[in-house]
Scaffold this active site. Structure first.
Site, PDB file in Angstrom:
ATOM      1  N   LYS A   1       0.805  -1.282  -0.143  1.00 23.25           N
ATOM      2  CA  LYS A   1      -0.007   0.101   0.026  1.00 23.25           C
ATOM      3  C   LYS A   1       1.099   1.204  -0.152  1.00 23.25           C
ATOM      4  O   LYS A   1       1.426   1.613   1.085  1.00 23.25           O
ATOM      5  CB  LYS A   1      -1.103  -0.124   1.269  1.00 23.25           C
ATOM      6  CG  LYS A   1      -2.088   1.012   1.094  1.00 23.25           C
ATOM      7  CD  LYS A   1      -2.477   1.913   2.425  1.00 23.25           C
ATOM      8  CE  LYS A   1      -1.240   3.073   2.834  1.00 23.25           C
ATOM      9  NZ  LYS A   1      -1.592   4.100   1.805  1.00 23.25           N
TER      10      LYS A   1
ATOM     11  N   GLU B   1      10.172   2.338  10.428  1.00 20.04           N
ATOM     12  CA  GLU B   1      11.073   3.204  10.185  1.00 20.04           C
ATOM     13  C   GLU B   1      10.198   4.536  10.491  1.00 20.04           C
ATOM     14  O   GLU B   1       9.337   4.860   9.623  1.00 20.04           O
ATOM     15  CB  GLU B   1      11.561   3.054   8.994  1.00 20.04           C
ATOM     16  CG  GLU B   1      13.021   3.950   8.886  1.00 20.04           C
ATOM     17  CD  GLU B   1      12.924   5.177   8.160  1.00 20.04           C
ATOM     18  OE1 GLU B   1      12.710   6.281   9.036  1.00 20.04           O
ATOM     19  OE2 GLU B   1      12.743   5.455   7.237  1.00 20.04           O
TER      20      GLU B   1
ATOM     21  N   CYS C   1      13.063  12.108   6.681  1.00 17.36           N
ATOM     22  CA  CYS C   1      13.107  11.528   8.215  1.00 17.36           C
ATOM     23  C   CYS C   1      14.379  11.781   8.765  1.00 17.36           C
ATOM     24  O   CYS C   1      14.609  12.141  10.047  1.00 17.36           O
ATOM     25  CB  CYS C   1      12.689  10.342   8.259  1.00 17.36           C
ATOM     26  SG  CYS C   1      13.536   8.964   7.325  1.00 17.36           S
TER      27      CYS C   1
ATOM     28  N   GLU D   1       9.349  17.185  15.090  1.00 14.54           N
ATOM     29  CA  GLU D   1       9.809  16.863  13.759  1.00 14.54           C
ATOM     30  C   GLU D   1       8.925  18.032  12.741  1.00 14.54           C
ATOM     31  O   GLU D   1       7.715  17.748  12.875  1.00 14.54           O
ATOM     32  CB  GLU D   1       9.468  15.555  13.184  1.00 14.54           C
ATOM     33  CG  GLU D   1      10.063  15.345  11.807  1.00 14.54           C
ATOM     34  CD  GLU D   1      10.084  13.899  11.450  1.00 14.54           C
ATOM     35  OE1 GLU D   1      10.859  13.266  10.907  1.00 14.54           O
ATOM     36  OE2 GLU D   1       8.799  13.081  11.962  1.00 14.54           O
TER      37      GLU D   1
END
Length: 469
Positions: free
Chosen positions: A169, A244, A278, A375
């Protein structure tokens, strides 16, 4: 405008839901494609096909699996330009970035995975036993929008090479790259059901995969909050999980180091993908008494980065990927001003309807500020002063994240500091990415590893056979 289908059990099929997701080009807001808004029924069909295919695929020879994947990789290499253009259109990254950052490294990594699979020790003799590594089964791959090829490659390639079947997906925002891979898998001649593609929303297709009793493993890349939810669902029936997740990675400038090279390396992680990475080095730690020197280097080097239309090969940065991303980054920039950080480059974005955000650098940032802890996922760098090397390490480690890091300084000293940082990867001075090395995070940056032998092993189960020989 393209209208795509799902790929289930070796066939291109309509979704059971008969609804669509529009794919927007972030540069001009043009709708460039529609993909099915998959649903639970589609997931059930795909998982059923994968489970059936696994009955025989798991016993297919390693030589066959390697041969098929080589065909896929060669097919992708032949469509390199199409991959670059597709990533630019659906993500908004400039052509040069789509080539150098998004495409070429991961075609190389796919070839490394092939070599790893071919030489991997699947059985090991111990004293009175054999330790054997076998495929997990049906793997649900849930991938993010910010690296459309990389994150698919890191899941699909090793999973198939290891003998698993996959239901992929991709992100609902950047799914078109996945279609190129799927077409090459079909051309290579994989048996029906070994690989399946179900597009859709994370809360629908992703969650349906996470809770499905016939999915044996979930490999997820995305935000920490989303990963926490996926893990909670997957642990309902104790699936194997690889995550992750997010990061707020620190780069430390030590006295006596090459600051020109170090700051360039930091900016190279922040500007080209519009900060939507990231493991971007978004916190720069600088000796307090040399803060002004670092600021001048940053301002001078930022002149070399150009942002604008991604179709221009001279551009370094394109737009953010979506309106949602634009609003998020704008809010954080406004927050930085409110928190009292000093903006030394850039400006608060104006709501002009575009998704472009000029790189912003805040200095005199304190660790307790939200812009230093959360973040942002945009082209925003925060500069934090430190007094001692011990304080620098403490600031770097004072985070819920631990995905990446960097140290720039005298070699021996920098290596010592790197070993004190609580993070999954650390670059020291001119250190370069190694496709044979694992990637992953400490703390809330994830579970497990991608890349290298360790990333390959994530898709294998361990069995001990006591045979008394």
């Amino acid at each position: 405008m393209e209208i795509r289908k799902l790929y289930i059990d070796g066939q291109w099929v309509e979704s059971e839901q008969k609804e669509w997701i529009e794919i927007e080009n972030p540069a001009d807001h043009e709708i460039i494609a529609k993909v099915p808004r998959g649903c639970k029924e589609d997931v059930d069909k795909a998982v059923r096909a994968a489970k059936k295919a696994f009955e025989t695929w798991q016993y297919t020879s390693l030589e066959t699996r390697v041969s098929l994947m080589k065909k896929v990789v060669e097919g992708l290499k032949g469509r390199r330009q199409e991959l670059i253009e597709t990533i630019t259109k659906e993500l908004g990254s400039p052509y040069q970035v789509s080539a150098d950052v998004h495409t070429d490294p991961f075609l190389l990594e796919a070839e490394y995975y092939i070599r790893t699979a071919a030489s991997f020790p699947y059985e090991e003799r111990r004293e009175t036993s054999v330790v054997r590594r076998e495929p997990v089964g049906v793997v649900g791959g849930l991938t993010p929008w910010n690296f459309p090829l990389e994150q698919i490659e890191k899941k699909v390639v090793p999973a198939l090479l290891a003998g698993n079947c996959v239901v992929l997906k991709p992100s609902q925002f950047t799914p078109l790259t996945a279609y190129i891979l799927t077409e090459e898998i079909e051309k290579a001649g994989y048996p029906a059901g070994v690989f399946n593609l179900v597009t859709g929303r994370g809360g629908e297709v992703g969650n349906a995969l996470a809770v499905h009793e016939d999915v044996d493993m979930i490999s997820f890349t995305g935000s920490t909050s989303a990963g926490r939810e996926v893990a909670r669902l997957a642990l309902g029936n104790i699936k194997k999980i690889a995550l992750e997740l997010g990061g707020k990675s620190a780069a430390i400038l030590l006295k006596g180091g090459d600051w020109e090279q170090g700051i360039r390396a930091v900016l190279d992680t922040i500007v080209p993908n519009a900060g939507q990475t990231c493991n971007a080095l978004t916190r720069l730690l600088v000796p307090e008494d040399e803060l002004g020197r670092a600021e001048e280097i940053i301002k001078e080097q930022l002149k070399d980065y150009k942002y604008g239309r991604p179709e221009d090969w001279n551009m370094t940065q394109g737009p953010l990927a979506s309106r949602k991303q634009y609003d998020r980054v704008k809010d954080y920039i406004e927050l930085g001003v409110q928190e009292g950080a000093r903006m030394i480059t850039g400006k608060v974005p104006q709501d002009d309807g575009s998704y472009y955000v000029e790189p912003v650098v805040f200095s005199d940032v304190r660790s307790e500020m939200r812009i230093a802890r959360e973040e942002i996922f945009g082209p925003v760098l925060v500069v934090l002063p430190y007094r001692t090397q011990e304080e620098a390490v403490q600031i770097a480690n004072d985070s819920i994240y631990g995905l990446a890091g960097a140290v720039f300084g005298p070699e021996e000293e920098a290596g010592k500091v790197a070993r004190q940082m609580k993070t999954g990867t650390v670059y020291v001075n001119e250190g370069q990415w190694d496709p044979s090395a694992p990637f992953g995070g400490y703390k809330q940056s994830g579970l497990g590893r991608e890349g290298g032998v360790e990333g390959y092993e994530e898709f294998l189960e361990v069995k001990t056979i006591y045979d008394w020989k």
